[in-house]
Each structure stands twice: as C-alpha cells, then as structure tokens.
Design a protein around this motif. Structure first.
Motif, PDB file in Angstrom:
ATOM      1  N   ALA B 229       0.861  -1.192   0.000  1.00 19.01           N
ATOM      2  CA  ALA B 229       0.000   0.000   0.000  1.00 19.01           C
ATOM      3  C   ALA B 229       0.888   1.230   0.000  1.00 19.01           C
ATOM      4  O   ALA B 229       2.056   1.184   0.392  1.00 19.01           O
ATOM      5  CB  ALA B 229      -0.917   0.014   1.222  1.00 19.01           C
ATOM      6  N   GLU B 230       0.328   2.344  -0.437  1.00 20.19           N
ATOM      7  CA  GLU B 230       1.093   3.596  -0.480  1.00 20.19           C
ATOM      8  C   GLU B 230       0.110   4.746  -0.382  1.00 20.19           C
ATOM      9  O   GLU B 230      -0.986   4.680  -0.948  1.00 20.19           O
ATOM     10  CB  GLU B 230       1.872   3.678  -1.799  1.00 20.19           C
ATOM     11  CG  GLU B 230       2.735   4.919  -1.915  1.00 20.19           C
ATOM     12  CD  GLU B 230       3.170   5.189  -3.349  1.00 20.19           C
ATOM     13  OE1 GLU B 230       2.638   4.532  -4.264  1.00 20.19           O
ATOM     14  OE2 GLU B 230       4.040   6.047  -3.555  1.00 20.19           O
ATOM     15  N   GLY B 231       0.514   5.794   0.321  1.00 20.56           N
ATOM     16  CA  GLY B 231      -0.363   6.970   0.359  1.00 20.56           C
ATOM     17  C   GLY B 231      -0.280   7.698   1.671  1.00 20.56           C
ATOM     18  O   GLY B 231       0.592   7.426   2.502  1.00 20.56           O
ATOM     19  N   PRO B 232      -1.174   8.664   1.889  1.00 23.43           N
ATOM     20  CA  PRO B 232      -1.186   9.399   3.152  1.00 23.43           C
ATOM     21  C   PRO B 232      -1.455   8.435   4.304  1.00 23.43           C
ATOM     22  O   PRO B 232      -2.134   7.422   4.135  1.00 23.43           O
ATOM     23  CB  PRO B 232      -2.343  10.385   2.989  1.00 23.43           C
ATOM     24  CG  PRO B 232      -2.602  10.452   1.525  1.00 23.43           C
ATOM     25  CD  PRO B 232      -2.200   9.135   0.951  1.00 23.43           C
ATOM     26  N   VAL B 233      -0.913   8.772   5.458  1.00 24.29           N
ATOM     27  CA  VAL B 233      -1.036   7.890   6.623  1.00 24.29           C
ATOM     28  C   VAL B 233      -2.495   7.571   6.905  1.00 24.29           C
ATOM     29  O   VAL B 233      -2.867   6.440   7.207  1.00 24.29           O
ATOM     30  CB  VAL B 233      -0.371   8.552   7.851  1.00 24.29           C
ATOM     31  CG1 VAL B 233      -0.774   7.838   9.123  1.00 24.29           C
ATOM     32  CG2 VAL B 233       1.129   8.544   7.680  1.00 24.29           C
ATOM     33  N   ALA B 234      -3.329   8.591   6.803  1.00 28.51           N
ATOM     34  CA  ALA B 234      -4.736   8.401   7.149  1.00 28.51           C
ATOM     35  C   ALA B 234      -5.381   7.300   6.317  1.00 28.51           C
ATOM     36  O   ALA B 234      -6.167   6.503   6.827  1.00 28.51           O
ATOM     37  CB  ALA B 234      -5.488   9.720   6.979  1.00 28.51           C
ATOM     38  N   THR B 235      -5.065   7.228   5.054  1.00 28.59           N
ATOM     39  CA  THR B 235      -5.751   6.268   4.184  1.00 28.59           C
ATOM     40  C   THR B 235      -4.975   4.974   3.978  1.00 28.59           C
ATOM     41  O   THR B 235      -5.563   3.922   3.769  1.00 28.59           O
ATOM     42  CB  THR B 235      -6.024   6.881   2.801  1.00 28.59           C
ATOM     43  OG1 THR B 235      -4.777   7.392   2.293  1.00 28.59           O
ATOM     44  CG2 THR B 235      -7.019   8.021   2.900  1.00 28.59           C
ATOM     45  N   ALA B 236      -3.653   5.036   4.019  1.00 27.66           N
ATOM     46  CA  ALA B 236      -2.881   3.835   3.686  1.00 27.66           C
ATOM     47  C   ALA B 236      -2.441   3.049   4.904  1.00 27.66           C
ATOM     48  O   ALA B 236      -2.214   1.839   4.837  1.00 27.66           O
ATOM     49  CB  ALA B 236      -1.647   4.220   2.871  1.00 27.66           C
TER      50      ALA B 236
END
Lengths: 311, 254, 319
Positions: B229-236
């Motif tokens: 997974a990759e992305g902003p902490v909130a979503t990933a």
C-alpha cells in the motif's frame, strides 16, 4: 669499534659515495610512498590484500627473466623484471577478486590461497632458473627479502622516481580515497564509485610494491605498507595527519635501513627496514599522544588527581 | 536558518521528488524487491515500513545506485540520479561505518561538500562555516572537533544527518534513522526533519517503529518484497494493509 | 624402482603427505572461522622461534624447534591481543604488524647468527628442503621392518607423524564443540562451551602443524596447505564431515603428485635437475582449488548469505 662506526655514519650522512646516497634517498622515497599509500589501505581495511599482491609478483619476475634470457639478454634489466612482476601481480589480484566474489570462499581465504600458490609457482620457476643457469648468478632471490647492496644507479633512480610518483598520486586523490574508505555506500551516492576507487588504490599499491621489490623484497613490503600507518594512527585522530606521519615513519625506516645496509652488505635490507618501522611503532605505542600508553596513564593520573582535589 | 534553494511551488506539485517504477532487486536467485512502484512528493515525509527481510533497505540502496537493480526505472525530479546527485542526500545506517576512523565530526560533515568541491577544489572558510551551521542545527556544536568514535549512538546519527544537511539537498533518503538512538536524539532528529519538510524538501525514511508512524510521518509505503500500500497515513496506514504486510502480528498491535 | 625409491623418495613423499594432512585438518576450521590469514601469520612467526631454539640448543633438533615455534606463536598471539586492545588497531593490521616484524627479526637473527651453512639458512626457511630428507640407511622395502634401518629415519618424519597424530586426535575428540563454536560462537558460549580456550587450542594445534611441516616445505608454503585443500573441499560439499575428509584426500593428492612432478617432471621433459618440490606442491594445490572454483558443485554462495542485514525486529508500539 670507532673505525667500524665511521663508515656507518658516513652512510647515514650521505657521505658514503654517490651510489650509496642514491640508494638511501631512493629507499627513503619508497618508504614515504609505502607509508602514505598504506594508510589508505589500512583505512579501507585491505592491508593484507597487499600481501597477496606482493607474493604474486614472483612468478612474473621469474618468467620475465626467462623470457629475457631466451631472447638473448642477461635478464638483469630491473624495469623489465618489474613489468613481469606487475603483470603477474595483476593476474593474482584478479584471482583474488574472482575467488571472493564468484565462490563462497571468504576474502581472507582467497587472499591466502593466491598468496601461497603464486609464491609456490614462483619458487618453482626460480628453481628452474637455478638449474638452467648453474654458473650464472641470477640474483633473483634478492627480490624475496630485498638487497639494496649492489643496486645500480639507474635502479635507485627508478625506485626513487616511482616512489615519489606513487606518493604524489595518492595525495592528489586523497579525497575520493578517504570518502570510500570511510563510507563506501555514501560515496556511491555522491557519484564516487567505490569499485573504481578501490581499483585505483590497488594500482597505486602495486606501484609501491613493484618499487619496493628490490629494496625490501616481496615478503616484507607488506610490512612497510602496514606498520607505518598503524603507528601513525596513534598520533592523531585526523586522517591528514595520520597520512603525513605514516609517510614520515616509512621514509625514516627506508632511509635508515638502506644506510645500514650500505655498510653491511650481507644484512638483509628488508628486515632492517621493517624492524626500524616496528621500533617506531613501539615508540608510538608508548608515547603517541592519542593512544599511547604513557599519555593515557598520565591522563588517568591527572583525572584521578582532579577527583581527589575536588573531593 | 540555512539559506536554501527555493523549490518552485508549481514544480513541486507536478514532478515527484522521487519516482520509482517497476523496481526489482535480486541477489543471486532470490528476488528481494519485486516490481515496486512508488512516488514521493516534495514537502512530504514518507515512511517505508515492512517486516524483516522485506527489502526496505535494498529498495533504498537500489534507488541510490548502491546496489544494482534487476529492473525498473528511478527518477529524481524527473531526472536520472547521475545528473542530479547534488540534490539527493543519503543518511545510511550507522552500523556500516568504522567509528574508529580518524575523522572528527566536522571532517565527516565536510565530506558532504565534496560533491560540490570535486576532487581538487579548495576548502574555504565559508565551507567550514557552512559545516558548522549544519552541526549547530543538529545540536552538536560542542562536539565539532571530537573524534567520531567518542560520540554516543544518537550523536553519531546526528552527524550523518548534518552531513546530509551540508549538501543542501532537496530530497533526503534515510535508512532507519531512529534505530538505537536515545529519546532526546529522536526528538531532535524529528524536529530537524520536519523543518526540512516544511521548507519544501522531500523526506523518505526506512522506519522500524510502527507506533510512531502517524506522529512523525504524513505518508507511508508498506513493503513486503512488493508494494502492499502507499499513500497518506490516514488512508494507507490501516489495519488491513498492516495485516497484509506483516501477517496478523502487525494488525493486533495497531 | 625398489631400493632407490625407498631410499630417496619414500620418506620425502611420506613427509609431504603427513605435512599436508596435518595442515589441512585445522585449516578446515580456520577457513570457516574466516581466520585463514592466521595461517599466514603463524607461518611467519614460527621463524624467530625456530631460530631461537637453534641458538639455544646449538643444533637443528626438531623437537626443540617445535617448542621454540610454539612459544613464538603464543607470544605473537598475546602481542596481537595487546595491540588490538591498547592501541585499538583492527585485528588484520595488528596481525600484519606483528608477524612481519617477527619474521624480519627471525631473518636478521638467522643471517647474523651464522646459522647460514648449517641446516637453517634463509632459503630453506622460505621454501624447505624436502628433497634432502632421504633415508640413507634404507636398502629396500625390507628396511621398513628393520629396526636398525628405522633408527636412521630422518627425525622430521617422526616429528610429523607424532604431530599429525596429535592434530588428528584433537579434531576427532573435540569434533562437536569445534563444529558448534565454528558455526556460531555466541550460541556455543551460551551452551557453556569454553570458546576462548577452544579458539586458542585450535591456534596452538595449527601452529604445531605449521612448525612440523616447516622442515618439509618451509615456513611460507605451509599456508598453501592450510588453505587450498580445505577451500577446494568447501566448494565441493555442504557437509562439514565430508569437507574434512575430502580436504585430507586432496591434500595427499597435492603432496604426492606435486612431489612426483617436481622430481620426475623435468626428467620427463629432458632436463637433468628437479625443481622445488614444495613449490610444486603448492602449485598443484592451487590447480586443484582452481578446478574446484570452476566446477565444484557447491561453489556458489547461498542467496541468504548475500541479503542485507535484517532490519530491527518489529517492536510492539506500547513496549
């Protein structure tokens, strides 16, 4: 004792004749080069590879001699012998590289194997030469332990020039050498290729080794590459100073050993030079400001004194 | 405040500071990093996390060309590393270095300038001042002339960061910067990194401590040989993603 | 072949084979512990010990030389430790410093003491005199059963036989602790094994083998025997027991074929004199290693041996 002492002092004061002076100065330059180059080897933790390199010169020396004789020469030309030595040393280095990277053998085993096998091969070739030229003194055994005695003027010049050049090149490239020695991964990210820098270092070590073959001999040249840096490290925490001190110690050992050898021709030059360097090491161990035993003891006594004083 | 290159706001929105596509790394016959895509933007601080042997360090090293890559493409600000080295800084794991090396703190930080100086460039007082500023920024002014072996683990880590600062790079890649450092150093390092991020630089760090991810980082890349997974902490950074990355152990502790 | 062979070649070949075996045995463990260069060090430091023994006893008595070399080896190990500890020099450089200085001292002592001319001149120290270890009292194969003739065997043979037996006994008796400690010293220590004593014992045994072999092949070629047969065996098998047996076989092969090639090779090629047996043995062991490196079934590194150091173990967030 007095009459015997005079010739010795003459040699030390460079009064023993033009040839002896050249030999002494050439050996000094060799010592400087070995100390300086050896420091970077030491920092890169590759000191013992130079032992394999040095022993791997022997087959090349022998083969060069045989080739020269076969082509009608007398096999004494130092430059040509050194070319042979250099080529077989490079072959040895390649073998060390292949063994340690392509097989599961660790580097130390690869170094030891190449060292001993190439040395054995060299000895075989040497004995072949002995039987072929029974009446002729090949003088190649002098390359084992060094023999400054009987060195030609041209040889001394070659050695001095070679030593000076190697030392200058090492100092010129000290920045990439230091960078790779300290942190090879970081150096790679800065665009300084550790592989290429290491290769350059080994070539410079080879140059020093070849230069030292005649004076110190291949068995002991590694000592001149290891002992001065080890001793110099005890004097400073700054790489630049360590390099300079190592060069100084190497130069002094080369100078002293060659001068001593000029007065007593049956003294194996290499052994004397190495023992002088070791003496410098022992002195450094005792009084070197950074790690020397006596300064350390004094510092501790002072600290204890402070503790007592302030309670 | 160290003066820095201004990064054009428009550029930072479109060109990733680091873009990795299809990156694979192998040792002999084992694939340690498999076909990873990732993008890291300026002004962000991303954690690369995953279990032991997940290939995190290998990913970093292959990106920087320290180890060879099997396949894939890496671009810094749209360019290959070779042409843009002076904008990329690497802070390695402490363990790889011989701390007995005859170098003082300032000597190591000055090494960060060798890229600018080249092999033969002369060191000027302005260079030394710049190095001292970086040393001050990580709180090591009193140790500037100490031999590096005399420092504690946390202080040694700070020296590495100071060296990276000296390069004035626009992206910093760090390999486990908080491993084995004391709490005070960790706090100090995070402060410096956050300040760098707020200046508009990109920070990418291999990180080992899941608990501190939300506090320190704004983006994550979850790795277990391949990208999970990759992305902003909130979503990933979710239970599901962690479970997939670590097996069930990770999920139970979040 | 008969009586000439027994008088001239049997003993040197036996000595060469024993020397090879005595060195290959501990060499296996040194190889696995990444201490191969210790062989280099030992074979250099034994020289001053041997010279010292010669000076003290006034004769080339092999037993005295064994003792002198043992003392020198022990002294060098302690000196290296001292240097590493006080000067904080890394072990490789400390080793290089000590063994080269001691070798230089040995060479100097050799030259100045007038030992040149008697058994111990420098050349022999460097590459041995295997060919000269002949059995003059032998009259043929029957001499092997004749006590009078046996008394005339070169003492180097007896020494080597004894040392090989000791080395063999050491390896057999301490096989399990040696294997465990070699693989994982930390783990072995937690089991209560005396790892330091084991390490020291291994070094002492290796030193004994080096000295005993010195009379055959000189102090430097011993390294070839310590490293090449075990290294070749290492590339051919994954099992320690097999590796050791294989290394012994390869060592004997190198010793015997090297000797034969050196002695008879030139004759086959039409030359009169032989070449250095010791050098040829080393060269042959190198060829064997080279073949193993090119074609050995287990020559490649395992992929796990190349992976990056493990990341810090996962820590639960509230710990």
């Amino acid at each position: 004792m007095a009459p015997a002492a005079l010739p010795m002092f003459d040699a030390f004061l460079l009064q023993a004749g033009y040839n002896a002076t050249l030999v002494t100065l050439g050996s000094m330059l060799l010592g400087v080069a070995a100390g300086v180059t050896g420091t970077f080897l030491y920092l890169r933790k590759r000191s013992l590879i130079s032992d394999a390199l040095a022993h791997a010169t022997l087959p090349g020396v022998g083969l060069a001699f045989l080739l020269m004789v076969a082509l009608g020469g007398d096999g004494r030309s130092l430059p040509l012998l050194l070319v042979g030595a250099g080529l077989s040393a490079l072959a040895g280095l390649l073998c060390v590289h292949l063994l340690s990277t392509r097989t599961r053998l660790p580097l130390d085993a690869a170094v030891g194997a190449v060292l001993s096998v190439s040395y054995g091969l060299g000895i075989v070739i040497l004995t072949v030469i002995q039987t072929l030229s029974a009446g002729r003194q090949a003088g190649l055994e002098g390359f084992l332990l060094g023999s400054a005695a009987g060195m030609l003027r041209s040889d001394a010049l070659l050695i001095g020039f070679g030593g000076a050049t190697a030392a200058l090149l090492v100092i010129l490239f000290r920045r990439p050498l230091l960078l790779v020695a300290f942190d090879a991964g970081y150096a790679a990210t800065r665009g300084v290729s550790p592989a290429r820098t290491d290769l350059m270092l080994m070539v410079l070590v080879l140059a020093v080794t070849l230069t030292g073959l005649k004076v110190v001999g291949l068995i002991l040249i590694v000592a001149l590459l290891i002992i001065p840096p080890v001793a110099a490290r005890l004097w400073s925490d700054r790489a630049g100073v360590v390099v300079a001190v190592a060069g100084g110690i190497g130069g002094a050992a080369g100078y002293g050993g060659a001068a001593a050898s000029a007065t007593a021709p049956d003294l194996p030059t290499g052994a004397v030079i190495v023992l002088l360097a070791f003496a410098a090491f022992v002195i450094s161990l005792l009084v070197g400001p950074v790690r020397g035993l006596i300064p350390q003891a004094l510092r501790r006594a002072r600290m204890r004194g402070h503790l007592d004083g302030t309670g | 405040m160290i003066p820095h290159r201004q990064i054009a706001p428009v550029a930072s929105l479109t060109v990733p500071a680091l873009s990795i596509s299809g990156l694979s790394v192998a040792y002999d016959d084992a694939i340690v990093v498999g076909d990873v895509d990732a993008r890291f933007m300026s002004g962000t601080m991303t954690a690369i996390i995953g279990p032991n042997g997940a290939g995190k360090s290998s990913l970093l090293k292959a990106t920087l060309g320290i180890v060879p890559k099997l396949a894939g493409h890496v671009a810094f600000f749209g360019e290959p590393l070779e042409t843009i080295r002076d904008r990329v800084a690497y802070v390695p794991q402490r363990a790889g270095v011989d701390w007995d090396f005859p170098a003082r703190v300032i000597d190591v930080v000055l090494m960060g300038l060798y890229g600018e100086l080249g092999i033969f460039g002369r060191l000027r007082p302005s260079h030394e001042k710049r190095a001292m500023d970086c040393i001050a920024r990580v709180g090591l002014t009193d140790f500037a002339r100490r031999q590096i072996g005399a420092l504690s683990g946390g202080q040694q880590q700070r020296v590495f960061l100071a060296r990276a600062l000296a390069q004035r790079a626009d992206i910093l890649l760090l390999d486990e910067p908080f491993a084995g450092v004391d709490a005070a150093t960790e706090k100090a390092l995070v402060q410096v990194l956050h300040a760098l991020r707020d200046e508009g630089r990109a920070i990418v760090a291999v990180h080992h401590d899941l608990a501190t991810v939300p506090a320190y980082f704004d983006h994550v890349l979850l790795l277990n040989r391949r990208r999970i997974a990759e992305g902003p902490v909130a979503t990933a950074f979710t239970e599901k993603a962690l479970a997939e990355t670590y097996g069930t152990r990770g999920a139970a502790h979040v | 072949m008969g009586s000439d062979f027994v008088m001239l070649s049997l003993v040197p070949m036996a000595i060469a084979a024993l020397a090879a075996v005595a060195c290959a045995l501990p060499g296996n463990f040194l190889l696995l512990r990444r201490q191969s260069m210790l062989g280099d060090a030992i074979s250099h430091v034994v020289l001053p010990g041997i010279v010292l023994a010669f000076l003290v006893t006034g004769s080339a008595n092999p037993w005295a030389m064994l003792l002198g070399a043992g003392i020198a080896a022990l002294f060098s190990v302690l000196l290296i430790e001292l240097i590493v500890r006080t000067a904080r020099v890394e072990p490789g450089a400390a080793m290089g410093t000590v063994f080269t200085a001691m070798f230089a001292a040995g060479v100097l002592a050799l030259e100045r003491s007038g030992a040149s001319g008697v058994h111990l001149d420098v050349e022999h120290a460097l590459y041995g005199n295997l060919e000269s270890l002949i059995w003059l009292d032998a009259k043929g194969w029957s001499s092997l059963a004749d006590p009078a003739a046996l008394a005339g065997l070169p003492p180097e043979l007896t020494v080597l036989a004894a040392v090989t037996a000791v080395v063999g006994a050491f390896v057999v008796a301490l096989w399990r602790p040696l294997s465990v400690a070699t693989f994982d010293e930390g783990f072995a220590a937690t089991l209560g094994l005396p790892v330091r004593a084991l390490s020291l014992a291994l070094i002492v045994v290796a030193a004994m083998a080096c000295v005993a072999a010195f009379s055959a092949v000189g102090s430097i070629l011993v390294i070839a025997m310590l490293i090449c047969p075990p290294a070749a065996a290492r590339l051919m098998t994954n099992r320690l027991g097999h590796q050791v047996w294989l290394s012994l076989g390869l060592a004997v092969l190198a010793a015997l074929s090297g000797y034969v090639l050196a002695g008879y090779g030139p004759l086959w090629l039409g030359f009169a004199d032989s070449v250095s047996a010791a050098g040829m043995i080393a060269a042959v062991s190198g060829v064997i290693l080279g073949l193993a490196a090119l074609a050995g079934p287990h020559r490649r590194r395992a992929s796990s041996a190349l992976s990056t150091p493990a990341a810090r173990p996962y820590k639960p967030p509230n710990a």
